[in-house]
Design a protein around this motif. Structure first.
Motif, PDB file in Angstrom:
ATOM      1  N   GLN A 225       0.394  -1.091   0.329  1.00  0.00           N
ATOM      2  CA  GLN A 225       0.107   0.168  -0.267  1.00  0.00           C
ATOM      3  C   GLN A 225       0.753   1.127  -0.056  1.00  0.00           C
ATOM      4  OE1 GLN A 225      -2.658  -1.358   3.795  1.00  0.00           O
ATOM      5  NE2 GLN A 225      -4.261  -1.344   1.998  1.00  0.00           N
ATOM      6  N   ASN A 226       2.495   1.042  -1.282  1.00  0.00           N
ATOM      7  CA  ASN A 226       3.287   2.268  -0.629  1.00  0.00           C
ATOM      8  C   ASN A 226       2.780   3.210  -2.051  1.00  0.00           C
ATOM      9  OD1 ASN A 226       4.829   4.221  -2.132  1.00  0.00           O
ATOM     10  ND2 ASN A 226       6.290   2.375  -0.815  1.00  0.00           N
ATOM     11  N   THR A 227       1.798   4.073  -2.204  1.00  0.00           N
ATOM     12  CA  THR A 227       1.873   5.149  -2.753  1.00  0.00           C
ATOM     13  C   THR A 227       1.896   5.980  -3.648  1.00  0.00           C
ATOM     14  OG1 THR A 227       0.791   6.299  -1.199  1.00  0.00           O
ATOM     15  CG2 THR A 227      -1.459   4.735  -1.559  1.00  0.00           C
ATOM     16  N   ALA A 228       3.574   6.239  -3.401  1.00  0.00           N
ATOM     17  CA  ALA A 228       4.428   7.252  -3.691  1.00  0.00           C
ATOM     18  C   ALA A 228       4.492   7.442  -5.067  1.00  0.00           C
ATOM     19  CB  ALA A 228       6.376   7.220  -3.419  1.00  0.00           C
ATOM     20  N   LYS A 229       4.203   8.731  -5.573  1.00  0.00           N
ATOM     21  CA  LYS A 229       4.101   8.769  -7.598  1.00  0.00           C
ATOM     22  C   LYS A 229       5.206   8.766  -7.855  1.00  0.00           C
ATOM     23  CE  LYS A 229       1.313  12.690  -5.545  1.00  0.00           C
ATOM     24  NZ  LYS A 229       1.256  14.236  -6.232  1.00  0.00           N
ATOM     25  N   VAL A 230       6.121   8.653  -7.579  1.00  0.00           N
ATOM     26  CA  VAL A 230       6.894   8.318  -8.419  1.00  0.00           C
ATOM     27  C   VAL A 230       7.218   6.982  -8.904  1.00  0.00           C
ATOM     28  CG1 VAL A 230       8.865   9.739  -7.795  1.00  0.00           C
ATOM     29  CG2 VAL A 230       8.874   7.432  -6.202  1.00  0.00           C
ATOM     30  N   HIS A 231       6.557   5.732  -8.469  1.00  0.00           N
ATOM     31  CA  HIS A 231       6.174   4.627  -8.680  1.00  0.00           C
ATOM     32  C   HIS A 231       5.101   4.451  -9.527  1.00  0.00           C
ATOM     33  CE1 HIS A 231       9.956   4.015  -5.460  1.00  0.00           C
ATOM     34  NE2 HIS A 231       8.771   3.925  -4.787  1.00  0.00           N
ATOM     35  N   PHE A 232       4.052   5.213  -9.619  1.00  0.00           N
ATOM     36  CA  PHE A 232       3.637   4.592 -10.600  1.00  0.00           C
ATOM     37  C   PHE A 232       2.997   5.369 -11.408  1.00  0.00           C
ATOM     38  CE2 PHE A 232       2.299   2.989  -6.059  1.00  0.00           C
ATOM     39  CZ  PHE A 232       2.304   1.403  -6.451  1.00  0.00           C
ATOM     40  N   ASN A 233       2.878   6.659 -11.380  1.00  0.00           N
ATOM     41  CA  ASN A 233       2.522   7.205 -12.283  1.00  0.00           C
ATOM     42  C   ASN A 233       3.595   7.721 -13.167  1.00  0.00           C
ATOM     43  OD1 ASN A 233       1.219   9.411 -13.364  1.00  0.00           O
ATOM     44  ND2 ASN A 233       0.438  11.535 -11.923  1.00  0.00           N
ATOM     45  N   GLN A 234       3.019   7.686 -14.765  1.00  0.00           N
ATOM     46  CA  GLN A 234       4.309   7.536 -15.556  1.00  0.00           C
ATOM     47  C   GLN A 234       3.456   8.435 -16.447  1.00  0.00           C
ATOM     48  OE1 GLN A 234       6.882   5.642 -16.734  1.00  0.00           O
ATOM     49  NE2 GLN A 234       7.275   7.205 -18.442  1.00  0.00           N
ATOM     50  N   PHE A 235       2.463   9.542 -16.209  1.00  0.00           N
ATOM     51  CA  PHE A 235       2.128  10.539 -17.160  1.00  0.00           C
ATOM     52  C   PHE A 235       2.997  10.974 -16.238  1.00  0.00           C
ATOM     53  CE2 PHE A 235      -0.118  14.314 -16.993  1.00  0.00           C
ATOM     54  CZ  PHE A 235      -0.799  14.783 -18.773  1.00  0.00           C
ATOM     55  N   ALA A 236       3.343  11.342 -15.383  1.00  0.00           N
ATOM     56  CA  ALA A 236       3.962  12.778 -14.821  1.00  0.00           C
ATOM     57  C   ALA A 236       5.233  12.251 -14.331  1.00  0.00           C
ATOM     58  CB  ALA A 236       3.360  12.366 -13.071  1.00  0.00           C
ATOM     59  N   GLU A 237       5.989  11.431 -13.970  1.00  0.00           N
ATOM     60  CA  GLU A 237       7.385  10.851 -14.552  1.00  0.00           C
ATOM     61  C   GLU A 237       7.280  10.704 -15.832  1.00  0.00           C
ATOM     62  OE1 GLU A 237       9.567  10.674 -11.464  1.00  0.00           O
ATOM     63  OE2 GLU A 237       6.799  11.306 -10.827  1.00  0.00           O
ATOM     64  N   GLY A 238       7.042  10.707 -16.488  1.00  0.00           N
ATOM     65  CA  GLY A 238       7.511  10.877 -18.491  1.00  0.00           C
ATOM     66  C   GLY A 238       7.612  12.240 -18.253  1.00  0.00           C
ATOM     67  N   GLN A 239       7.426  13.205 -17.491  1.00  0.00           N
ATOM     68  CA  GLN A 239       7.848  14.522 -18.040  1.00  0.00           C
ATOM     69  C   GLN A 239       8.915  14.907 -16.456  1.00  0.00           C
ATOM     70  OE1 GLN A 239       4.453  16.914 -18.351  1.00  0.00           O
ATOM     71  NE2 GLN A 239       3.203  15.011 -18.064  1.00  0.00           N
ATOM     72  N   GLY A 240       9.949  14.042 -16.325  1.00  0.00           N
ATOM     73  CA  GLY A 240      10.749  13.928 -15.160  1.00  0.00           C
ATOM     74  C   GLY A 240      11.526  14.158 -15.851  1.00  0.00           C
ATOM     75  N   ARG A 241      12.654  14.182 -14.333  1.00  0.00           N
ATOM     76  CA  ARG A 241      14.403  13.892 -14.711  1.00  0.00           C
ATOM     77  C   ARG A 241      15.166  13.092 -15.405  1.00  0.00           C
ATOM     78  NH1 ARG A 241      18.591  13.153  -9.774  1.00  0.00           N
ATOM     79  NH2 ARG A 241      20.334  12.883 -10.993  1.00  0.00           N
ATOM     80  N   PHE A 242      14.243  11.105 -15.075  1.00  0.00           N
ATOM     81  CA  PHE A 242      14.052  10.508 -15.489  1.00  0.00           C
ATOM     82  C   PHE A 242      13.322   9.810 -17.193  1.00  0.00           C
ATOM     83  CE2 PHE A 242      16.004   9.803 -11.533  1.00  0.00           C
ATOM     84  CZ  PHE A 242      17.425   9.589 -11.138  1.00  0.00           C
ATOM     85  N   GLY A 243      12.170  10.215 -16.715  1.00  0.00           N
ATOM     86  CA  GLY A 243      11.451   9.942 -18.052  1.00  0.00           C
ATOM     87  C   GLY A 243      10.614   8.939 -17.668  1.00  0.00           C
ATOM     88  N   ARG A 244      10.853   8.204 -16.026  1.00  0.00           N
ATOM     89  CA  ARG A 244      10.161   6.773 -15.931  1.00  0.00           C
ATOM     90  C   ARG A 244      10.182   6.734 -14.695  1.00  0.00           C
ATOM     91  NH1 ARG A 244      14.475   2.353 -18.083  1.00  0.00           N
ATOM     92  NH2 ARG A 244      12.572   1.120 -17.955  1.00  0.00           N
ATOM     93  N   ARG A 245       9.692   5.865 -14.363  1.00  0.00           N
ATOM     94  CA  ARG A 245       8.851   5.464 -12.825  1.00  0.00           C
ATOM     95  C   ARG A 245      10.515   4.826 -12.651  1.00  0.00           C
ATOM     96  NH1 ARG A 245       3.724   2.005 -14.150  1.00  0.00           N
ATOM     97  NH2 ARG A 245       5.077   1.726 -16.185  1.00  0.00           N
TER      98      ARG A 245
END
Length: 349
Positions: A225-245
């Motif tokens: 039940q770990n809800t951290a966004k960096v693990h699940f949300n490719q839509f957001a992480e795709g625009q982030g530092r690494f481009g992926r979860r």
């Protein structure tokens, strides 16, 4: 007023703040089976009721790191929902075994804060305590996590960095009450090597490698039940530092622990984590390898049947460990993703 929660940002935390986390989690045999399917752990105590009963347990306990991840997972919505990365662990002790049917809950206290120089993030230090349905503490630990600020211009909390022990003193290691490992089944465990057979400074290449699949790490993180966004949300992480979860760091810990069976097959219980660092990010498709060094040995108070080994386990991605990568005292070699310092309990002669 919104009925949803965006999670806490760095400027929302205060030293001394107590966070009581939702949701209590009852572990069952299905959780154990799924954890086994995801990581393939082969330690006999957590695999066999018969082995566990012979050692004095009523039944086989839940894997120590499954309990750790569930306790950790409770904290995420309040502590690290807006995290950039989980940075490290310290002063962790496993105090009571967890069994199927036990319900775990977690409370955390903020013990330190430090804004980063970029002004956009800060580090939050928390001490988290996991209890069972009887109120008994099953484990406690400190972790620190880099959390985004809501607004870069927002005033930051005053810097207050806690002083943490470099290691859990062996005198405080807890062996399960009522157990007896003096006649532990070494055929069932798959290893003839006991506490007496390991030497300080010895290095063990665990040989095997496991490739992380996208679905596996997401399923594992949901299990806790770990809800951290960096693990699940490719839509957001795709625009982030690494481009992926990012792979949850605990996923790498569990893989390294499972890989360590080959060479440490009788390291049946994790009893403390002295320190841990997620050195570099890991992604789906990476293959994880591991090796361990015996840092110290200690007797366990009141027990002639168990001894404690202090291990430093290094996990790498896409880098086999035959050559033991890098001079770690001078920095980490490329490919190192985890440096975990912990105590295990092992039957002795």
């Amino acid at each position: 007023m919104s009925k949803t929660s965006p999670g806490n940002f760095f400027e929302d935390f205060r030293v001394g703040q107590v966070l009581t986390h939702a949701t209590p989690r009852t572990l069952n045999e299905g959780d154990r089976a799924l954890y086994q399917a995801l990581f393939g752990s082969r330690f006999s105590l957590q695999s066999s009721d018969e082995v566990a009963r012979a050692a004095g347990y009523a039944r086989s306990p839940i894997d120590d790191f499954l309990a750790f991840h569930v306790v950790f997972g409770k904290t995420v919505p309040d502590v690290s929902l807006n995290a950039v990365a989980n940075l490290g662990y310290a002063d962790c002790r496993f105090l009571k075994p967890v069994f199927p049917g036990d319900t775990l809950s977690t409370v955390s206290k903020v013990i330190g804060l430090k804004e980063n120089s970029d002004g956009a993030t800060g580090v939050v230090y928390v001490r988290s305590i996991g209890r069972n349905q009887h109120g008994d503490i099953v484990l406690e630990y400190v972790r620190w996590v880099m959390v985004r600020k809501r607004e870069k211009a927002s005033p930051a909390p005053e810097t207050d960095v806690p002083t943490l022990p470099k290691a859990v003193d062996a005198a405080y290691l807890e062996a399960p009450v009522g157990t007896d490992f003096s006649k532990f089944d070494l055929v069932a465990s798959g290893s003839a090597h006991l506490w007496d057979d390991y030497a300080v400074g010895e290095k063990i290449d665990h040989v095997d490698g496991v490739t992380i699949e996208e679905a596996e790490h997401m399923m594992a993180t949901r299990l806790y039940q770990n809800t951290a966004k960096v693990h699940f949300n490719q839509f957001a992480e795709g625009q982030g530092r690494f481009g992926r979860r990012l792979i949850y760091g605990g996923h790498v810990i569990s893989l390294a622990r499972s890989l360590s069976f080959n060479g440490l097959g009788n390291a049946q219980l994790v009893t403390a984590i002295n320190g841990g660092r997620h050195v570099a990010p890991c992604f789906a498709g990476d293959t994880v390898f591991a090796w361990s060094e015996v840092v110290d040995k200690a007797e366990v108070k009141g027990r002639a049947d168990l001894g404690a080994l202090r291990l430093r386990t290094i996990a790498t991605k896409n880098l086999a460990c035959g050559e033991f990568p890098g001079a770690l005292e001078k920095g980490y070699a490329d490919g190192v993703i985890l440096d975990l310092d912990y105590w295990v309990l092992m039957p002795r002669r």
